[in-house]
Design a protein around this motif. Structure first.
Motif, short mmCIF file in Angstrom:
data_model
loop_
_atom_site.label_atom_id
_atom_site.label_comp_id
_atom_site.label_asym_id
_atom_site.label_seq_id
_atom_site.Cartn_x
_atom_site.Cartn_y
_atom_site.Cartn_z
N ARG A 110 39.82 9.11 3.27
CA ARG A 110 40.53 9.53 2.06
C ARG A 110 41.36 8.36 1.54
N ALA A 111 41.28 8.17 0.23
CA ALA A 111 42.12 7.19 -0.46
C ALA A 111 43.06 7.96 -1.37
N GLU A 112 44.31 7.51 -1.45
CA GLU A 112 45.31 8.16 -2.30
C GLU A 112 46.04 7.10 -3.11
N LEU A 113 46.63 7.53 -4.20
CA LEU A 113 47.43 6.64 -5.03
C LEU A 113 48.31 7.47 -5.94
N GLY A 114 49.31 6.81 -6.49
CA GLY A 114 50.15 7.42 -7.52
C GLY A 114 50.04 6.57 -8.76
N VAL A 115 49.86 7.19 -9.90
CA VAL A 115 49.74 6.46 -11.16
C VAL A 115 50.84 6.94 -12.10
N GLU A 116 51.54 6.00 -12.71
CA GLU A 116 52.60 6.38 -13.64
C GLU A 116 52.02 7.19 -14.78
N GLU A 117 52.70 8.26 -15.13
CA GLU A 117 52.21 9.12 -16.21
C GLU A 117 52.24 8.39 -17.56
N SER A 118 52.98 7.30 -17.64
CA SER A 118 53.02 6.49 -18.87
C SER A 118 51.88 5.47 -18.92
N ASN A 119 50.93 5.55 -17.99
CA ASN A 119 49.82 4.59 -17.93
C ASN A 119 48.47 5.33 -17.98
N PRO A 120 48.11 5.88 -19.14
CA PRO A 120 46.87 6.66 -19.23
C PRO A 120 45.61 5.82 -19.00
N ARG A 121 45.64 4.52 -19.30
CA ARG A 121 44.45 3.69 -19.07
C ARG A 121 44.15 3.59 -17.58
N ALA A 122 45.18 3.41 -16.77
CA ALA A 122 44.97 3.34 -15.33
C ALA A 122 44.46 4.68 -14.81
N ARG A 123 45.07 5.77 -15.27
CA ARG A 123 44.61 7.08 -14.80
C ARG A 123 43.15 7.31 -15.17
N ALA A 124 42.76 6.91 -16.37
CA ALA A 124 41.36 7.08 -16.78
C ALA A 124 40.42 6.29 -15.86
N ARG A 152 67.11 -0.61 -12.46
CA ARG A 152 66.38 0.48 -11.81
C ARG A 152 65.34 1.03 -12.78
N HIS A 153 64.09 1.09 -12.33
CA HIS A 153 63.00 1.68 -13.12
C HIS A 153 62.66 3.02 -12.48
N GLU A 154 62.76 4.09 -13.26
CA GLU A 154 62.42 5.42 -12.77
C GLU A 154 61.26 5.96 -13.58
N THR A 155 60.34 6.62 -12.90
CA THR A 155 59.14 7.11 -13.56
C THR A 155 58.63 8.35 -12.83
N MET A 156 57.71 9.03 -13.45
CA MET A 156 57.01 10.15 -12.82
C MET A 156 55.56 9.72 -12.60
N CYS A 157 55.07 9.96 -11.40
CA CYS A 157 53.70 9.59 -11.06
C CYS A 157 52.84 10.82 -10.81
N THR A 158 51.60 10.73 -11.23
CA THR A 158 50.59 11.72 -10.86
C THR A 158 49.96 11.23 -9.57
N LEU A 159 49.92 12.10 -8.58
CA LEU A 159 49.31 11.77 -7.29
C LEU A 159 47.83 12.09 -7.36
N MET A 160 47.01 11.16 -6.89
CA MET A 160 45.56 11.32 -6.97
C MET A 160 44.95 10.98 -5.62
N ARG A 161 43.82 11.59 -5.34
CA ARG A 161 43.11 11.30 -4.08
C ARG A 161 41.62 11.34 -4.31
N LYS A 162 40.92 10.71 -3.37
CA LYS A 162 39.46 10.68 -3.40
C LYS A 162 38.97 10.77 -1.97
N GLU A 163 38.05 11.67 -1.74
CA GLU A 163 37.39 11.74 -0.45
C GLU A 163 36.31 10.66 -0.42
#
Length: 170
Positions: A110-124, A152-163
């Motif tokens: 399993r691979a996991e990551l968090g992507v900033e919600e302000s970065n739609p290109r990375a999420r795509a 201080r940089h604060e952000t919200m991340c979407t957590l993603m995973r891949k089997e």
């Protein structure tokens, strides 16, 4: 008349080493690169892998880490970055696929990551590579401002995973 031309980049993936940091200013501030240097010590201890995608001249054009201690049974990708002038050329895909191979070689599936919600290109990109969102989490870190101060940089991340596939499967 319309003419299109293409450029072929010959790239390789290897471990990032301390000597590479001098040519990675595109990836972040001096404060960020000092943090990467600390992660390279963790790589020496086997706790993380830190990869560099390099040009034919062996200069890094992308970098990223895999933390094997962040989540039980998974490799967690973090600090992924591609040189801004070379984004959207497939280099991020190469980096993520190389990271997934390292995770598989560790016997993890399993691979996991968090992507900033302000970065739609990375999420795509991650979605195109098979990552699925499963949650959200705030994240924060200090970043160096142009005047040298830390902010201080604060952000919200979407957590993603891949089997990941098991041995012998691609």
């Amino acid at each position: 008349m319309t003419m299109t031309t293409g450029v072929v980049l010959k790239l390789s993936v290897r471990d990032l080493v301390p000597a590479d940091l001098a040519s990675c200013g595109w990836a972040g501030s001096g404060h960020h690169l000092a943090g990467v240097a600390r992660q390279l010590e963790r790589a020496r201890l086997g706790e993380v892998d830190y990869l560099a995608v390099c040009s034919v001249t062996d200069v890094p054009v992308a970098k990223g880490g895999i933390d094997y201690r962040a989540e039980e049974g998974a490799g967690t990708l973090w600090q992924l970055a591609v040189h801004p002038a070379l984004q959207s050329c497939g280099i991020g895909t190469l980096l993520v696929e190389a990271a997934e191979l390292r995770i598989r070689k560790r016997g993890l599936r399993r691979a996991e990551l968090g992507v900033e919600e302000s970065n739609p290109r990375a999420r795509a990109l991650y979605e195109r590579l098979g990552y699925v969102a499963y949650g959200r989490r705030p994240d924060a870190w200090n970043e160096q401002a142009p005047d040298g101060s830390l902010r201080r940089h604060e952000t919200m991340c979407t957590l993603m995973r891949k089997e990941l596939p098991g041995p012998g499967r691609s």
